[in-house]
Design a protein around this motif. Structure first.
Motif, short mmCIF file in Angstrom:
data_model
loop_
_atom_site.label_atom_id
_atom_site.label_comp_id
_atom_site.label_asym_id
_atom_site.label_seq_id
_atom_site.Cartn_x
_atom_site.Cartn_y
_atom_site.Cartn_z
N LEU A 1 13.34 3.23 4.07
CA LEU A 1 12.15 2.93 4.71
C LEU A 1 11.07 4.07 4.23
O LEU A 1 9.88 3.87 4.11
N ARG A 2 11.37 5.09 4.59
CA ARG A 2 10.69 6.37 4.27
C ARG A 2 10.08 6.32 2.71
O ARG A 2 8.96 6.49 2.39
N ARG A 3 11.11 6.09 2.00
CA ARG A 3 10.78 6.14 0.43
C ARG A 3 9.82 4.70 0.29
O ARG A 3 8.84 5.00 -0.47
N GLN A 4 10.10 3.71 0.90
CA GLN A 4 9.06 2.53 0.73
C GLN A 4 7.51 2.95 1.15
O GLN A 4 6.58 2.67 0.58
N VAL A 5 7.55 3.65 2.45
CA VAL A 5 6.10 3.87 2.95
C VAL A 5 5.47 4.98 1.75
O VAL A 5 4.43 5.02 1.63
N LYS A 6 6.15 6.08 1.36
CA LYS A 6 5.68 6.68 0.42
C LYS A 6 5.20 6.09 -0.74
O LYS A 6 4.21 6.25 -1.51
N LEU A 7 5.89 5.21 -1.20
CA LEU A 7 5.43 4.28 -2.27
C LEU A 7 4.28 3.76 -2.21
O LEU A 7 3.22 3.61 -3.01
N LEU A 8 4.23 2.86 -0.75
CA LEU A 8 3.11 2.38 -0.47
C LEU A 8 1.81 3.21 -0.46
O LEU A 8 0.82 2.86 -0.77
N GLU A 9 2.17 4.60 0.37
CA GLU A 9 0.97 5.44 0.28
C GLU A 9 0.23 5.87 -1.16
O GLU A 9 -0.66 5.87 -1.52
N GLU A 10 1.42 6.16 -1.80
CA GLU A 10 0.80 6.15 -3.53
C GLU A 10 0.22 5.24 -4.10
O GLU A 10 -1.00 5.14 -4.71
N ARG A 11 0.59 3.73 -3.99
CA ARG A 11 -0.10 2.60 -4.29
C ARG A 11 -1.54 2.80 -3.66
O ARG A 11 -2.49 2.03 -4.35
N ASN A 12 -1.44 3.05 -2.21
CA ASN A 12 -2.61 2.94 -1.60
C ASN A 12 -3.59 3.99 -2.18
O ASN A 12 -4.90 3.75 -2.26
N THR A 13 -3.38 5.16 -2.55
CA THR A 13 -4.09 6.25 -3.26
C THR A 13 -4.46 5.66 -4.44
O THR A 13 -5.83 5.99 -4.79
N VAL A 14 -3.86 4.91 -5.07
CA VAL A 14 -4.20 4.46 -6.68
C VAL A 14 -5.19 3.60 -6.39
O VAL A 14 -6.24 3.30 -7.03
#
Length: 413
Positions: free
Chosen positions: A327-340
């Motif tokens: 879940l942490r990895r998924q949240v981090k991925l979503l944050e990265e996508r949000n940044t993009v």
């Protein structure tokens, strides 16, 4: 060497006994308690009366059995008294009759000296008395003097207190030892009953012997009144009575030996009972120890089951932690996508400023921006939702971690 031993070796009567050089032991008075050496000396003194047949009646191997010793001494004393009465014609004073029980059981030196003194009287009064007197003369002067005094003492008593072979009954004066044992088992009770029966048989035999001796005395008195008219008949009755007495003595000895065997068996059974009781106590202690060990094993088995459950719970927690890592990895991925997406929005806003010239493009860009905003809002909502779930899982993990620590601490105690 003890003082008693030295005193015995210097005793004149014992010194005189040793001059016969018989095969039986004769170095001390204790050696004479079995009667073997005394019987052999009597055989040398008068082999016609104390013959080989008579010698064979003396048990050679008495060991420490005091009853066998007493039985041998009884036979010897009976024959010696008969010899004094029938051959020497000199009845023995009651003071000179030894107590054979004290000799056989306790090796009493005083009573043994009386027995040897009687043997000495046989030697200096028999047909070969000159030969035996000459033998005494070869001894030292002090020994000769003491031996002669013993002879004088033996032959100087008046016949009023004399004891004949017919009146010598020593069974009632024999010391009887009863070894009382516990009656814990039926077998020992049976043996005790058997001992009681043997005692009654011995009493009956003793009574029969006393009756026969009374009859013997009556016959002798009758013969004396009749003036010795039928000596041959009297001798035959005497021999018959003597044979019956000997048989009774042998039966008495057999019964006493059987009684001793039963008593010994009782003692062995008593020791076996004590051993079994001790073994039972040991086994009882081992049983208690085994029960305590079983109880401890049950406790350890229960603790082991709890440990197994706790290990399973820890494994489940580990799996949940792994899921939380995903879940942490998924949240981090979503944050990265949000940044993009944010960067893309900035770019689009820049393009929007540059696209004022074209309204259509602007409207298109506006719609695109709105869509991106919607998408960004949706993604933000999803990110918040994941953040909330992550926080919830984290709190659960911390609660489970604390519960695990509490459980492990209780198991260790």
């Amino acid at each position: 060497m003890s003082g008693r031993r030295r005193e015995e070796q210097s005793d004149p009567l014992l010194t005189w006994m040793q001059t016969f050089q018989v095969s039986g032991p004769c170095t001390s008075y204790e050696d004479l308690t079995g009667g073997v050496a005394i019987a052999q000396v009597l055989n040398v003194i008068d082999p016609s009366w104390f013959n080989e047949t008579w010698i064979m009646r003396i048990k050679p191997d008495t060991g420490d059995n005091w009853r066998m010793k007493v039985n041998n001494l009884k036979k010897i004393l009976q024959s010696v008294l008969e010899y004094y009465q029938d051959v020497l014609g000199h009845p023995v004073s009651e003071d000179h009759i030894p107590d054979v029980t004290l000799i056989g059981e306790f090796s009493n030196t005083a009573e043994l000296r009386k027995m040897v003194q009687l043997v000495l009287g046989c030697a200096i009064s028999c047909d070969k008395k000159e030969e035996h007197i000459q033998q005494i003369m070869t001894l030292g002067e002090s020994v000769q003097q003491a031996v002669m005094e013993s002879i004088q003492e033996l032959l100087s008593k008046e016949p009023s207190d004399a004891v004949t072979a017919d009146t010598y009954v020593n069974y009632d004066s024999q010391s009887r030892k009863y070894y009382y044992i516990s009656e814990d088992t039926d077998e020992k009770s049976d043996i005790l009953q058997r001992c009681h029966d043997l005692e009654q048989q011995v009493s009956v035999l003793m009574e029969e012997k006393r009756s026969l001796m009374s009859e013997n005395r009556a016959l002798r008195d009758q013969q004396e009144e009749e003036g010795m008219d039928s000596p041959q008949m009297f001798n035959k009755k005497m021999l018959l009575l003597q044979s019956q007495i000997e048989q009774l003595q042998e039966e008495n000895y057999r019964l006493e030996s059987a009684r001793d065997d039963y008593r010994q068996r009782c003692q062995e059974l008593d020791r076996e009972v004590q051993d079994l009781q001790q073994r039972n106590q040991d086994l009882t202690g081992l049983a208690h120890e085994a029960q305590s060990l079983r109880d401890e094993m049950d406790v350890l088995r229960h603790s082991s089951d709890r440990v197994g459950k706790l290990e399973s719970l820890v494994e489940s927690y580990k799996k949940k932690l792994e899921d939380l890592g995903d879940l942490r990895r998924q949240v981090k991925l979503l944050e990265e996508r949000n940044t993009v997406y944010m960067q893309r929005t900035c770019q689009l806003e820049d393009e929007l400023h540059k696209a004022h010239a074209s309204r259509g493009q602007l409207e298109g860009l506006s719609r695109q921006i709105q869509e991106l905003h919607k998408k960004h809002s949706s993604e933000s909502l999803r990110a918040e939702k994941w953040q909330f779930e992550f926080q919830t899982l984290k709190e659960k993990y911390e609660a489970l971690q604390k519960e695990k620590e509490v459980s492990l601490g209780t198991a260790v105690q």
